[in-house]
Design a protein around this motif. Structure first.
Motif, PDB file in Angstrom:
ATOM      1  N   SER A  61      -4.247  -1.985 -41.443  1.00 64.27           N
ATOM      2  CA  SER A  61      -3.912  -3.386 -41.237  1.00 64.27           C
ATOM      3  C   SER A  61      -2.416  -3.512 -41.005  1.00 64.27           C
ATOM      4  O   SER A  61      -1.623  -2.703 -41.480  1.00 64.27           O
ATOM      5  N   SER A  62      -2.067  -4.542 -40.271  1.00 66.52           N
ATOM      6  CA  SER A  62      -0.670  -4.872 -40.052  1.00 66.52           C
ATOM      7  C   SER A  62      -0.177  -5.602 -41.297  1.00 66.52           C
ATOM      8  O   SER A  62      -0.817  -6.521 -41.777  1.00 66.52           O
ATOM      9  N   LEU A  63       0.940  -5.170 -41.852  1.00 63.04           N
ATOM     10  CA  LEU A  63       1.472  -5.768 -43.068  1.00 63.04           C
ATOM     11  C   LEU A  63       2.506  -6.844 -42.768  1.00 63.04           C
ATOM     12  O   LEU A  63       2.495  -7.905 -43.377  1.00 63.04           O
ATOM     13  N   VAL A  64       3.408  -6.538 -41.844  1.00 64.07           N
ATOM     14  CA  VAL A  64       4.502  -7.454 -41.513  1.00 64.07           C
ATOM     15  C   VAL A  64       4.813  -7.316 -40.031  1.00 64.07           C
ATOM     16  O   VAL A  64       4.876  -6.202 -39.515  1.00 64.07           O
ATOM     17  N   LYS A  65       4.994  -8.445 -39.372  1.00 58.67           N
ATOM     18  CA  LYS A  65       5.432  -8.433 -37.981  1.00 58.67           C
ATOM     19  C   LYS A  65       6.589  -9.392 -37.838  1.00 58.67           C
ATOM     20  O   LYS A  65       6.630 -10.428 -38.478  1.00 58.67           O
ATOM     21  N   GLY A  66       7.510  -9.038 -36.989  1.00 58.37           N
ATOM     22  CA  GLY A  66       8.629  -9.901 -36.685  1.00 58.37           C
ATOM     23  C   GLY A  66       9.204  -9.490 -35.349  1.00 58.37           C
ATOM     24  O   GLY A  66       8.742  -8.529 -34.744  1.00 58.37           O
ATOM     25  N   ASP A  67      10.193 -10.196 -34.888  1.00 57.70           N
ATOM     26  CA  ASP A  67      10.829  -9.821 -33.628  1.00 57.70           C
ATOM     27  C   ASP A  67      11.432  -8.436 -33.780  1.00 57.70           C
ATOM     28  O   ASP A  67      12.318  -8.213 -34.590  1.00 57.70           O
ATOM     29  N   GLY A  68      10.898  -7.481 -33.034  1.00 55.18           N
ATOM     30  CA  GLY A  68      11.443  -6.135 -33.026  1.00 55.18           C
ATOM     31  C   GLY A  68      10.941  -5.223 -34.120  1.00 55.18           C
ATOM     32  O   GLY A  68      11.422  -4.095 -34.232  1.00 55.18           O
ATOM     33  N   ILE A  69       9.966  -5.655 -34.941  1.00 58.76           N
ATOM     34  CA  ILE A  69       9.459  -4.772 -35.986  1.00 58.76           C
ATOM     35  C   ILE A  69       7.980  -5.050 -36.253  1.00 58.76           C
ATOM     36  O   ILE A  69       7.528  -6.185 -36.173  1.00 58.76           O
ATOM     37  N   ASN A  70       7.246  -3.984 -36.528  1.00 56.43           N
ATOM     38  CA  ASN A  70       5.850  -4.085 -36.931  1.00 56.43           C
ATOM     39  C   ASN A  70       5.621  -3.018 -37.989  1.00 56.43           C
ATOM     40  O   ASN A  70       5.871  -1.839 -37.748  1.00 56.43           O
ATOM     41  N   VAL A  71       5.163  -3.431 -39.178  1.00 55.53           N
ATOM     42  CA  VAL A  71       4.898  -2.512 -40.270  1.00 55.53           C
ATOM     43  C   VAL A  71       3.394  -2.543 -40.532  1.00 55.53           C
ATOM     44  O   VAL A  71       2.834  -3.618 -40.762  1.00 55.53           O
ATOM     45  N   ALA A  72       2.759  -1.386 -40.476  1.00 58.51           N
ATOM     46  CA  ALA A  72       1.312  -1.303 -40.647  1.00 58.51           C
ATOM     47  C   ALA A  72       0.963  -0.266 -41.706  1.00 58.51           C
ATOM     48  O   ALA A  72       1.722   0.688 -41.937  1.00 58.51           O
ATOM     49  N   LEU A  73      -0.177  -0.461 -42.334  1.00 56.75           N
ATOM     50  CA  LEU A  73      -0.731   0.501 -43.276  1.00 56.75           C
ATOM     51  C   LEU A  73      -1.916   1.156 -42.596  1.00 56.75           C
ATOM     52  O   LEU A  73      -2.800   0.467 -42.074  1.00 56.75           O
ATOM     53  N   MET A  74      -1.953   2.479 -42.591  1.00 59.21           N
ATOM     54  CA  MET A  74      -3.046   3.221 -41.968  1.00 59.21           C
ATOM     55  C   MET A  74      -3.637   4.168 -43.003  1.00 59.21           C
ATOM     56  O   MET A  74      -2.905   4.897 -43.666  1.00 59.21           O
ATOM     57  N   MET A  75      -4.963   4.106 -43.127  1.00 62.01           N
ATOM     58  CA  MET A  75      -5.700   4.995 -44.021  1.00 62.01           C
ATOM     59  C   MET A  75      -6.526   5.942 -43.157  1.00 62.01           C
ATOM     60  O   MET A  75      -7.176   5.506 -42.211  1.00 62.01           O
ATOM     61  N   LEU A  76      -6.498   7.236 -43.501  1.00 65.62           N
ATOM     62  CA  LEU A  76      -7.284   8.232 -42.783  1.00 65.62           C
ATOM     63  C   LEU A  76      -8.076   9.057 -43.785  1.00 65.62           C
ATOM     64  O   LEU A  76      -7.536   9.472 -44.817  1.00 65.62           O
ATOM     65  N   LYS A  77      -9.337   9.297 -43.477  1.00 69.45           N
ATOM     66  CA  LYS A  77     -10.124  10.213 -44.298  1.00 69.45           C
ATOM     67  C   LYS A  77      -9.801  11.642 -43.889  1.00 69.45           C
ATOM     68  O   LYS A  77      -9.307  11.896 -42.781  1.00 69.45           O
ATOM     69  N   LYS A  78     -10.085  12.579 -44.785  1.00 66.54           N
ATOM     70  CA  LYS A  78      -9.824  13.993 -44.515  1.00 66.54           C
ATOM     71  C   LYS A  78     -10.456  14.390 -43.182  1.00 66.54           C
ATOM     72  O   LYS A  78     -11.615  14.071 -42.917  1.00 66.54           O
ATOM     73  N   GLY A  79      -9.656  15.035 -42.335  1.00 65.27           N
ATOM     74  CA  GLY A  79     -10.129  15.495 -41.039  1.00 65.27           C
ATOM     75  C   GLY A  79      -9.966  14.486 -39.914  1.00 65.27           C
ATOM     76  O   GLY A  79     -10.112  14.851 -38.751  1.00 65.27           O
ATOM     77  N   ALA A  80      -9.667  13.234 -40.233  1.00 63.94           N
ATOM     78  CA  ALA A  80      -9.484  12.227 -39.183  1.00 63.94           C
ATOM     79  C   ALA A  80      -8.249  12.561 -38.353  1.00 63.94           C
ATOM     80  O   ALA A  80      -7.254  13.079 -38.869  1.00 63.94           O
ATOM     81  N   LYS A  81      -8.336  12.247 -37.072  1.00 64.07           N
ATOM     82  CA  LYS A  81      -7.223  12.536 -36.158  1.00 64.07           C
ATOM     83  C   LYS A  81      -6.882  11.295 -35.346  1.00 64.07           C
ATOM     84  O   LYS A  81      -7.767  10.589 -34.885  1.00 64.07           O
ATOM     85  N   LEU A  82      -5.594  11.062 -35.170  1.00 67.80           N
ATOM     86  CA  LEU A  82      -5.112  10.095 -34.190  1.00 67.80           C
ATOM     87  C   LEU A  82      -4.737  10.933 -32.978  1.00 67.80           C
ATOM     88  O   LEU A  82      -3.834  11.767 -33.048  1.00 67.80           O
ATOM     89  N   GLN A  83      -5.456  10.728 -31.886  1.00 67.67           N
ATOM     90  CA  GLN A  83      -5.259  11.532 -30.687  1.00 67.67           C
ATOM     91  C   GLN A  83      -3.847  11.352 -30.134  1.00 67.67           C
ATOM     92  O   GLN A  83      -3.141  10.409 -30.486  1.00 67.67           O
TER      93      GLN A  83
END
Length: 144
Positions: A61-83
């Motif tokens: 989920s996106s936690l904070v957005k503003g002009d010029g910044i985006n802070v997100a939380l990402m959860m991955l299970k074991k073995g998951a890949k971001l291509q």
């Protein structure tokens, strides 16, 4: 690769819409001179309680957005890949829980809790979760 990019864009847009519905006060709040405080561990617990986490290998989920910044939380299970992908802005990745391999420029960096990796815009990179992991992704810069 184009189909993966389109899927990624659709997922990001859906996440942004959900975040805005839950936290309308976070959307561009920073640009108004505001303050946003987020309890990362509470957000991790919330994400783990949602069906998207139970049914998939990732959730975020996106936690904070503003002009010029985006802070997100990402959860991955074991073995998951971001291509392999790239961003339009510099990024940092801070692991909160677990361990990941962050791969960029042909090099693999093991990232563990308390570590931060940073990468300039337009550099292709990928991530692999070595165990269940939570990370904070920050995108920032003028060319977002």
């Amino acid at each position: 690769m184009a189909d993966q990019t389109k899927d990624s864009d659709r997922a990001r847009q859906a996440d942004q819409a959900k975040h805005h519905a839950r936290h309308p006060d976070h959307e561009n709040f920073l640009a108004q001179g505001g303050l946003v405080a987020v309890d990362i561990h509470a957000e991790i617990a919330r994400l783990k309680s949602e069906p998207a986490w139970a049914g998939g290998d990732r959730h975020g989920s996106s936690l904070v957005k503003g002009d010029g910044i985006n802070v997100a939380l990402m959860m991955l299970k074991k073995g998951a890949k971001l291509q392999v992908h790239h961003t339009r802005a510099p990024i940092t990745v801070q692991v909160i829980e677990g361990r990941i391999n962050f791969i960029a420029n042909g090099k693999t960096q093991l990232v563990t809790p308390g570590m931060i990796v940073a990468l300039d815009r337009a550099i292709e990179h990928s991530i692999e979760a070595l165990e269940e992991s939570a990370m904070v992704l920050t995108l920032g810069g003028e060319q977002m």
